[in-house]
Write an enzyme that holds these catalytic residues in place. Structure first.
Site, mmCIF file in Angstrom:
data_model
loop_
_atom_site.group_PDB
_atom_site.id
_atom_site.type_symbol
_atom_site.label_atom_id
_atom_site.label_comp_id
_atom_site.label_asym_id
_atom_site.label_seq_id
_atom_site.Cartn_x
_atom_site.Cartn_y
_atom_site.Cartn_z
ATOM 1 N N ASP A 61 0.803 -1.231 0.000
ATOM 2 C CA ASP A 61 0.000 0.000 0.000
ATOM 3 C C ASP A 61 0.836 1.281 0.000
ATOM 4 O O ASP A 61 0.288 2.376 0.205
ATOM 5 C CB ASP A 61 -0.931 0.003 1.222
ATOM 6 C CG ASP A 61 -2.135 -0.920 1.030
ATOM 7 O OD1 ASP A 61 -2.847 -0.744 0.017
ATOM 8 O OD2 ASP A 61 -2.353 -1.801 1.865
ATOM 9 N N GLU A 66 -0.456 9.370 1.396
ATOM 10 C CA GLU A 66 -1.190 10.344 2.224
ATOM 11 C C GLU A 66 -1.423 9.849 3.648
ATOM 12 O O GLU A 66 -1.451 10.644 4.601
ATOM 13 C CB GLU A 66 -2.564 10.616 1.593
ATOM 14 C CG GLU A 66 -3.543 11.262 2.544
ATOM 15 C CD GLU A 66 -4.920 11.494 1.975
ATOM 16 O OE1 GLU A 66 -5.592 10.534 1.571
ATOM 17 O OE2 GLU A 66 -5.321 12.650 1.921
ATOM 18 N N ASP A 67 -1.603 8.532 3.786
ATOM 19 C CA ASP A 67 -1.971 8.005 5.098
ATOM 20 C C ASP A 67 -0.844 8.085 6.117
ATOM 21 O O ASP A 67 -1.063 7.883 7.314
ATOM 22 C CB ASP A 67 -2.439 6.541 4.955
ATOM 23 C CG ASP A 67 -3.760 6.468 4.209
ATOM 24 O OD1 ASP A 67 -4.621 7.330 4.476
ATOM 25 O OD2 ASP A 67 -3.924 5.589 3.356
ATOM 26 N N ARG A 86 0.763 -1.640 7.365
ATOM 27 C CA ARG A 86 1.235 -0.403 6.748
ATOM 28 C C ARG A 86 2.226 0.373 7.630
ATOM 29 O O ARG A 86 2.727 1.413 7.225
ATOM 30 C CB ARG A 86 0.024 0.491 6.395
ATOM 31 C CG ARG A 86 -0.932 -0.194 5.402
ATOM 32 C CD ARG A 86 -1.819 0.801 4.701
ATOM 33 N NE ARG A 86 -1.030 1.793 4.013
ATOM 34 C CZ ARG A 86 -1.520 2.897 3.451
ATOM 35 N NH1 ARG A 86 -2.823 3.116 3.508
ATOM 36 N NH2 ARG A 86 -0.745 3.755 2.846
ATOM 37 N N ARG A 131 -9.781 2.980 10.998
ATOM 38 C CA ARG A 131 -8.314 3.131 11.023
ATOM 39 C C ARG A 131 -7.814 4.109 12.092
ATOM 40 O O ARG A 131 -6.659 4.057 12.496
ATOM 41 C CB ARG A 131 -7.834 3.630 9.649
ATOM 42 C CG ARG A 131 -8.113 2.671 8.501
ATOM 43 C CD ARG A 131 -7.240 1.437 8.573
ATOM 44 N NE ARG A 131 -7.566 0.486 7.528
ATOM 45 C CZ ARG A 131 -7.039 0.513 6.307
ATOM 46 N NH1 ARG A 131 -6.176 1.451 5.980
ATOM 47 N NH2 ARG A 131 -7.382 -0.409 5.431
ATOM 48 N N HIS A 161 -12.254 6.017 4.830
ATOM 49 C CA HIS A 161 -11.654 7.161 5.531
ATOM 50 C C HIS A 161 -12.595 8.359 5.490
ATOM 51 O O HIS A 161 -13.463 8.453 4.620
ATOM 52 C CB HIS A 161 -10.354 7.584 4.825
ATOM 53 C CG HIS A 161 -9.187 6.675 5.052
ATOM 54 N ND1 HIS A 161 -8.437 6.161 4.016
ATOM 55 C CD2 HIS A 161 -8.614 6.219 6.200
ATOM 56 C CE1 HIS A 161 -7.454 5.423 4.520
ATOM 57 N NE2 HIS A 161 -7.541 5.436 5.833
ATOM 58 N N CYS A 248 -5.008 10.300 -1.879
ATOM 59 C CA CYS A 248 -4.148 9.395 -1.104
ATOM 60 C C CYS A 248 -2.811 9.111 -1.756
ATOM 61 O O CYS A 248 -1.930 8.556 -1.118
ATOM 62 C CB CYS A 248 -4.882 8.115 -0.756
ATOM 63 S SG CYS A 248 -5.479 7.246 -2.149
#
Ligand code: CIR
Length: 265
Positions: A61, A66-67, A86, A131, A161, A248
């Site tokens: 991923d 962005e995450d 992740r 998340r 999200h 993202c």
């Protein structure tokens, strides 16, 4: 000022990505890579300086960078992603971001995904999704409230999200799918609804003079253009199979012009 856009390559292992709301279907890494390159070109033609963060080939991923960090004018917050798979994405991104901002980190037991954080002026909406947990939200609030940001919690239901359900096209106007968040949480902002046939269309990547937007949402695009917003559309269909969207695939960092190279020559 320049806008630095950090991106990360599509992993050959993208087909093993995390999936929450979608069925797993085959993902072709070479198509995803082509689409990602077109997205980067779109950022560059909008005037951003695109810098790819190295590594991540073994992290399915990693392209959804962005995450991993939330950047404010004053600081950046390196997240602790809600999906355990992740968490190793953070070290290289942290190293890149540290060049441009003092860094704070979300620590256990907190979890926070950048996709759950929407900054609009001095307002910071944080989605409580699968998340992002209460401890992650509290840590973010502690980091940015002293800087004058108003951190508001938003309930997220039925999507991955917060930014699957709402993003900003300006400091006043939000694009929203009301099925996934209560609009009562968005007081003080004007709301533009996604077209009912395009539930995933609330995700726009905001730049100073335009938005970058998935080509899959022509009806909502019409609504944006009717408001005078310039929309640069890009095909993100292969990345969407991995639950990815426009915001993202980059982290945007405003920087003084001339300091926008990871390795200045
Ligand atoms: C994940 O589930 O973490 C990835 N497959 C997709 C992440 C998309 N991130 C985002 O929209 N901010």
């Amino acid at each position: 000022m320049s806008i630095l856009a950090l991106t990360r390559d599509v992993s050959p292992a993208i087909a093993r990505c995390e999936l929450t709301h979608l069925e797993r279907i085959p993902i072709d890494p070479s198509i995803a890579r082509r689409q990602h390159a077109a997205y980067e070109r779109c950022l560059a033609s909008a005037g951003c300086v695109v810098q790819r963060v190295e590594g991540g080939a073994d992290m399915p991923d990693a392209v959804f960078i962005e995450d991993i960090a939330v950047v404010f004018d004053e600081i950046a917050v390196i997240t602790r992603p809600g999906a355990e798979s992740r968490r190793e994405e953070t070290s290289a991104v942290s190293e890149a971001v540290t060049r441009y901002r003092p860094v704070r980190r979300v620590e256990p037991p907190g979890t926070l995904d950048g996709g759950d954080v929407l900054v609009v002026g001095r307002t910071v909406f944080v989605g409580c999704s699968g998340r992002t947990n209460a401890a992650g939200l509290a840590q973010l609030r502690c980091s940015v409230r002293p800087l004058g940001y108003d951190v508001r919690e938003v309930e997220v239901r039925g999507c991955l999200h917060l930014k699957s359900a709402v993003t900003a096209v300006s400091d006043q106007l939000l694009v929203v799918n009301r099925e996934w968040i209560p609009t009562a949480d968005l007081t003080d902002f004007e709301v533009l609804d996604v077209h009912p046939q395009e539930p995933h269309a609330a995700n726009v990547l905001r730049l100073p003079d335009r938005v970058i937007y998935a080509a899959a949402f022509p009806r909502t695009r019409e609504r944006l253009e009717a408001r005078g917003i310039r929309v640069d559309a890009v095909d993100l269909s292969e990345l969407a199979k991995a639950e990815g969207a426009a915001t993202c695939c980059s982290i945007l960092i405003p920087v003084p012009t001339g300091t926008d190279r990871l390795n200045p020559s």
